[in-house]
Design an enzyme around this catalytic site. Sequence first.
Site, mmCIF file in Angstrom:
data_model
loop_
_atom_site.group_PDB
_atom_site.id
_atom_site.type_symbol
_atom_site.label_atom_id
_atom_site.label_comp_id
_atom_site.label_asym_id
_atom_site.label_seq_id
_atom_site.Cartn_x
_atom_site.Cartn_y
_atom_site.Cartn_z
ATOM 1 N N GLY A 160 12.726 126.707 11.408
ATOM 2 C CA GLY A 160 11.786 127.203 10.396
ATOM 3 C C GLY A 160 11.989 126.473 9.090
ATOM 4 N N ASN A 161 11.431 126.994 8.010
ATOM 5 C CA ASN A 161 11.668 126.401 6.694
ATOM 6 C C ASN A 161 11.655 127.513 5.638
ATOM 7 O OD1 ASN A 161 8.854 126.634 5.556
ATOM 8 N ND2 ASN A 161 8.431 125.413 7.384
#
Length: 399
Positions: free
Chosen positions: A207-208
């Site tokens: 993810g980020n």
Amino acid sequence: MQGKKIILGVTGSIAAYKSATLVRLLVKAGAEVRVIMTPSAKDFITPLTMSVVSKHPVGCDYFNPADGTWNNHVDLGCWADLLLIAPLSASTLSKMATGNCDNLLMAVYLSARCPVMVAPAMDLDMWKHFTTRQNIDLLVKHGVRVIQPAAGELASGLVGEGRMEEPETIFNTVNSFFVNGLSLSGVKALVSAGPTYEAIDPVRYIGNRSTGKMGFAVAEELAARGAQVVLVTGPTALHTQHPAIKNVTVESAQQMHDACMQHFTHCQLIVMAAAVADYKPEYAAEQKIKKKDAALSVHLTPTIDILAAMGSQKSAGQVLIGFALETEQEKEHALGKLQRKNLDHIVLNSLNDPGAGFGFDTNKVTVFSKDGAVAEFSTRTKKELAVDLVDLISRSNKK
Ligand code: CTP
């Protein structure tokens, strides 16, 4: 704002001390402000202060014992161009939802024919409480405009959502309401926000750090101006109550692509603020990957570029806006994306700018447009920036 008639309702919350600044901003901009305070608001700020800053007597009760006159709530309700309640306490919110008319402010609210805007202020758990949620939903359903509270340190010492928005932000929202009205009425918009999660196995993902704040702020601003908005979001902690925003939640880049593409052709304004993963694991393991002594590699393959797909299919009546988050050669990279993805505008944030990018409430951006125009916006809140971006987008929608 010049000559606009505003009733400012002040209720019992510690944020009432900020109402004096709000009145000053409104009056300085040329508005005529009449203040009405609930009995408990007077525990936090005096009517004298509000009277001095608004330059008018303050209404607290139906009857003024000093001069034997009464405050005509029906006349006041008909006089105003806007009834703004800031701060809005949980107690007044619940009275507004049920029509409990036990003070002058509630009588004015029930008599008012003008639009109503509220800026709630309460503690974290009160704001999250299901009764508060229900009451806000009901108000929104009936057209009350809600200036969502900000997150930060609260008077209790807890940290989270519930703090009344800063007076400057409330002022800008009111100003935009008078200037823009429902200028985007009949326009359909698509906005993406937040990160995407790409599964490694049933437990882990890539993810980020995107929180979705910028995309949500743009969606809220478009809806406030009358647009019908589809907001496609990756996993975020945010929510919206605006009745004109349809929130579609997804997880992966592929799901975001599929959801966006379902709506793309019907929308005139498309703002892709999501931080979409550029790569995903080639295979997501069906079972949880067990720990071993040896190193582990995950083979990544590119995800589909949603914005580029839209750029290649864009029709003449559509305005397409992308975001670029860069750490080096910012301008060159942003201009490259503008051209490669066939965009109308690209919004560049640089991670090198303090107060810009993921997680912050503020942002500092430069917008490059396909006609060569460059607009620089100094550091401002994401909500304020959303107003500026929607101004810019609305102008190109008219061209
Ligand atoms: N974007 C998208 N689909 C992707 C990747 C990005 O729609 N798979 C969109 C983002 O929503 C954003 C813009 O493209 O509006 C820029 O994303 P970014 O990742 O910065 O651009 P890339 O072209 O992928 O370039 P790079 O990651 O190399 O900087």
